[in-house]
Design an enzyme around this catalytic site. Structure first.
Site, PDB file in Angstrom:
ATOM      1  N   LYS A  48       0.803  -1.222   0.000  1.00  0.00           N
ATOM      2  CA  LYS A  48       0.000   0.000   0.000  1.00  0.00           C
ATOM      3  C   LYS A  48       0.838   1.276   0.000  1.00  0.00           C
ATOM      4  O   LYS A  48       0.526   2.254   0.656  1.00  0.00           O
ATOM      5  CB  LYS A  48      -0.997   0.014   1.170  1.00  0.00           C
ATOM      6  N   HIS A 110       6.787  -7.332  -2.506  1.00  0.00           N
ATOM      7  CA  HIS A 110       6.683  -6.607  -1.239  1.00  0.00           C
ATOM      8  C   HIS A 110       7.733  -7.116  -0.245  1.00  0.00           C
ATOM      9  O   HIS A 110       7.699  -6.750   0.933  1.00  0.00           O
ATOM     10  CB  HIS A 110       5.292  -6.792  -0.613  1.00  0.00           C
ATOM     11  N   SER A 140      -3.907   3.208   4.816  1.00  0.00           N
ATOM     12  CA  SER A 140      -4.209   2.507   3.575  1.00  0.00           C
ATOM     13  C   SER A 140      -4.200   0.996   3.778  1.00  0.00           C
ATOM     14  O   SER A 140      -5.056   0.274   3.250  1.00  0.00           O
ATOM     15  CB  SER A 140      -3.189   2.909   2.503  1.00  0.00           C
TER      16      SER A 140
END
Length: 296
Positions: A48, A110, A140
């Site tokens: 995010k 990620h 987020s």
């Protein structure tokens, strides 16, 4: 797809000292043995922090004109595979990456720096990392976990925020992630470190910097096209980019692309939460050269 048809939400596990969930670790051997190519481009972020935004920017820069049909026929997660994913509803990230016929291959992760397959470093691949200020990133991530049934149950905002501060998130501590990539950048000129806030403030300037890093001589008109195509509202309404084709995403709870703003944390943090977070931040952010903005 009805929620009752979905498997139960996953539980966090400790994986080599990092909080993870099974769908990002049960393909571990194939991930670690993944064979990068010298012209691969790795897009690395904490969840995010603008991953899809930069993925789409790069896809348009490289293939927007040479292969425009990609934009309407292939969702972004097939154009830019998520390396460590193994969701079972679509092929694994390593499968999708190995099937890519594009040059360069755009691949997202990620992973914290220590989990990146060693072939990316051996092949001297270029990587671009995007980092987002911790407060907006936490907000987020909270809304993402509310709507993504493949993520652990977020609980209420206060408990979620505490977990974020403690690093008990999928992909681990925000602090470890952003500083790990920052440290690697100091000794690796193939890493381009970008800030989400800079991209919001002046997308065109950051596009120019990205093109310079990649050695792309895109025309002014092309850059303007890319900037327009990747504006937040255009991406939010683009079914090939907004993840609306993934059944585990509950858009009734929250859209995958929610606001794309800097400073939305002010609508979520109480004064007490903000003060507590700031104190904790001072203790954990050990890199004085790594500076974030919470407003632009």
């Amino acid at each position: 797809m009805e929620n009752k048809e979905l498997p139960p939400r996953p539980q966090l596990i400790d994986f080599h000292g990092v909080s993870m969930i099974d769908c990002f670790t049960d393909n571990w051997e194939n991930i670690q043995n993944f064979q990068a190519r010298p012209d691969d481009i790795l897009i690395a972020t904490y969840p995010k922090a603008g991953t899809t935004w930069v993925s789409y920017i790069l896809d348009l820069l490289y293939f927007g004109q040479t292969a425009p049909e990609r934009q309407t026929s292939l969702p972004i997660y097939e154009r830019v595979p998520f390396l460590e994913s193994n969701f079972h509803v679509i092929p694994s990230g390593t499968e999708l990456a190995n099937k890519l016929t594009t040059t360069p291959r755009l691949i997202k992760t990620h992973f914290p720096i220590q989990f990146v397959p060693k072939s990316f470093w051996e092949q001297n691949c270029r990587a671009r990392n995007v980092a987002r200020n911790a407060k907006d990133n936490a907000v987020s991530y909270f809304h993402f976990d509310r709507m993504n049934k493949m993520e652990p149950e977020p609980g209420d905002w206060n408990n979620f925020l505490q977990r974020f501060m403690d690093g008990k998130m999928v992909f681990g501590s925000w602090y470890d992630h952003v500083t790990g990539w920052w440290e690697k950048k100091q000794t690796n000129s193939n890493i381009h470190y970008m800030f989400y806030e800079d991209m919001v403030e002046d997308t065109r300037r950051e596009l120019d910097r990205l093109c310079s890093f990649l050695g792309l001589s895109s025309s002014e008109e092309e850059k303007e096209r890319v900037k327009l195509g990747t504006q937040f509202d255009n991406m939010k309404n683009n079914n090939m980019v907004n993840y609306s084709t993934i059944p585990v995403m509950d858009f009734k709870t929250s859209p995958f692309m929610r606001k794309g703003k800097v400073g939305d944390w002010k609508n979520h943090f109480t004064v007490a939460q903000s003060e507590k977070f700031d104190e904790d931040y001072k203790k954990k952010m050990k890199k004085p050269t790594l500076q974030f903005r919470t407003v632009v």
